[in-house]
Motif scaffolding. Structure first.
Motif, PDB file in Angstrom:
ATOM      1  N   UNK A  13     -70.030 -53.929 -40.768  1.00  0.00           N
ATOM      2  CA  UNK A  13     -70.385 -55.079 -39.963  1.00  0.00           C
ATOM      3  C   UNK A  13     -70.378 -56.328 -40.834  1.00  0.00           C
ATOM      4  N   UNK A  14     -70.102 -57.458 -40.185  1.00  0.00           N
ATOM      5  CA  UNK A  14     -70.102 -58.739 -40.889  1.00  0.00           C
ATOM      6  C   UNK A  14     -70.916 -59.720 -40.068  1.00  0.00           C
ATOM      7  N   UNK A  15     -71.902 -60.350 -40.704  1.00  0.00           N
ATOM      8  CA  UNK A  15     -72.745 -61.321 -40.014  1.00  0.00           C
ATOM      9  C   UNK A  15     -72.223 -62.728 -40.223  1.00  0.00           C
ATOM     10  N   UNK A  16     -72.119 -63.444 -39.138  1.00  0.00           N
ATOM     11  CA  UNK A  16     -71.832 -64.874 -39.176  1.00  0.00           C
ATOM     12  C   UNK A  16     -73.158 -65.564 -38.891  1.00  0.00           C
ATOM     13  N   UNK A  17     -73.637 -66.353 -39.837  1.00  0.00           N
ATOM     14  CA  UNK A  17     -74.982 -66.905 -39.700  1.00  0.00           C
ATOM     15  C   UNK A  17     -75.085 -68.205 -40.484  1.00  0.00           C
ATOM     16  N   UNK A  18     -76.099 -69.022 -40.189  1.00  0.00           N
ATOM     17  CA  UNK A  18     -76.273 -70.272 -40.935  1.00  0.00           C
ATOM     18  C   UNK A  18     -76.342 -69.980 -42.441  1.00  0.00           C
ATOM     19  N   UNK A  19     -75.582 -70.736 -43.213  1.00  0.00           N
ATOM     20  CA  UNK A  19     -75.547 -70.534 -44.660  1.00  0.00           C
ATOM     21  C   UNK A  19     -74.507 -69.527 -45.091  1.00  0.00           C
ATOM     22  N   UNK A  20     -73.791 -68.933 -44.137  1.00  0.00           N
ATOM     23  CA  UNK A  20     -72.759 -67.941 -44.464  1.00  0.00           C
ATOM     24  C   UNK A  20     -71.503 -68.200 -43.660  1.00  0.00           C
ATOM     25  N   UNK A  21     -70.848 -67.127 -43.276  1.00  0.00           N
ATOM     26  CA  UNK A  21     -69.669 -67.274 -42.423  1.00  0.00           C
ATOM     27  C   UNK A  21     -70.061 -67.917 -41.095  1.00  0.00           C
ATOM     28  N   UNK A  22     -69.181 -68.756 -40.563  1.00  0.00           N
ATOM     29  CA  UNK A  22     -69.372 -69.297 -39.218  1.00  0.00           C
ATOM     30  C   UNK A  22     -68.039 -69.772 -38.669  1.00  0.00           C
ATOM     31  N   UNK A  23     -67.981 -69.903 -37.349  1.00  0.00           N
ATOM     32  CA  UNK A  23     -66.821 -70.537 -36.729  1.00  0.00           C
ATOM     33  C   UNK A  23     -67.187 -71.998 -36.535  1.00  0.00           C
ATOM     34  N   UNK A  24     -66.431 -72.874 -37.204  1.00  0.00           N
ATOM     35  CA  UNK A  24     -66.695 -74.306 -37.115  1.00  0.00           C
ATOM     36  C   UNK A  24     -65.897 -74.877 -35.960  1.00  0.00           C
TER      37      UNK A  24
END
Ligand SMILES: [Cu+2]
Length: 154
Positions: free
Chosen positions: A97-108
């Motif tokens: 699993x991969x978490x997209x979260x504030x301070x890490x990965x995100x879709x801008x």
């Protein structure tokens, strides 16, 4: 007793949080943080699960609310936290699993005609190398929903 009820509630939210699935890929807890109306961009967060036996890769995203969507990461560059576009997509290992979260990965989300408000939601299409496209509805929230679940036991 109250603690127990909270635990039950948390488990129920957890179970109902798988909102979209393409082949083996699951997207959980999508959300976007409500931004001031004048903010130039917004970000979308979620957790990707790949319970299958084939690795995949998130290679792109798009949303009708913004002209552009980029896959970003935060990184320390010379002691300064910066965000930058991820080259080549984001790997999603088999069984991982991969978490997209504030301070890490995100879709801008860039070039928005207007900022979304708390309580609204918008569709987000995630494009995977193998699994193809997967569309989720992203609620606009004031705070991260992660505390409800914490992704324990997944
Ligand atoms: Cu960004």
């Amino acid at each position: 007793m109250l603690k127990f009820q909270r635990a039950l509630l948390g488990a129920a939210l957890c179970l109902s949080s798988v909102v979209a699935q393409a082949q083996d890929i699951q997207v959980e807890q999508p959300w976007s943080r409500a931004m001031p109306p004048t903010a130039p961009a917004a970000a979308a967060y979620f957790v990707l699960h790949n319970p299958g036996s084939l690795a995949d890769r998130l290679i792109g995203a798009s949303a009708p609310i913004s002209a552009r969507a980029e896959l970003h990461e935060h990184a320390h560059v010379g002691g300064v936290m910066q965000m930058r576009e991820v080259a080549g997509g984001i790997p999603l290992p088999a069984g991982g699993q991969v978490s997209f979260q504030p301070g890490g990965y995100h879709v801008m989300l860039l070039e928005l005609p207007r900022q979304m408000k708390e309580g609204e939601q918008f569709p987000l299409t995630l494009r995977f190398e193998k699994a193809g496209e997967l569309r989720v509805e992203v609620p606009v929230l004031r705070m991260a929903p992660a505390a409800q679940c914490g992704h324990q036991g997944h």
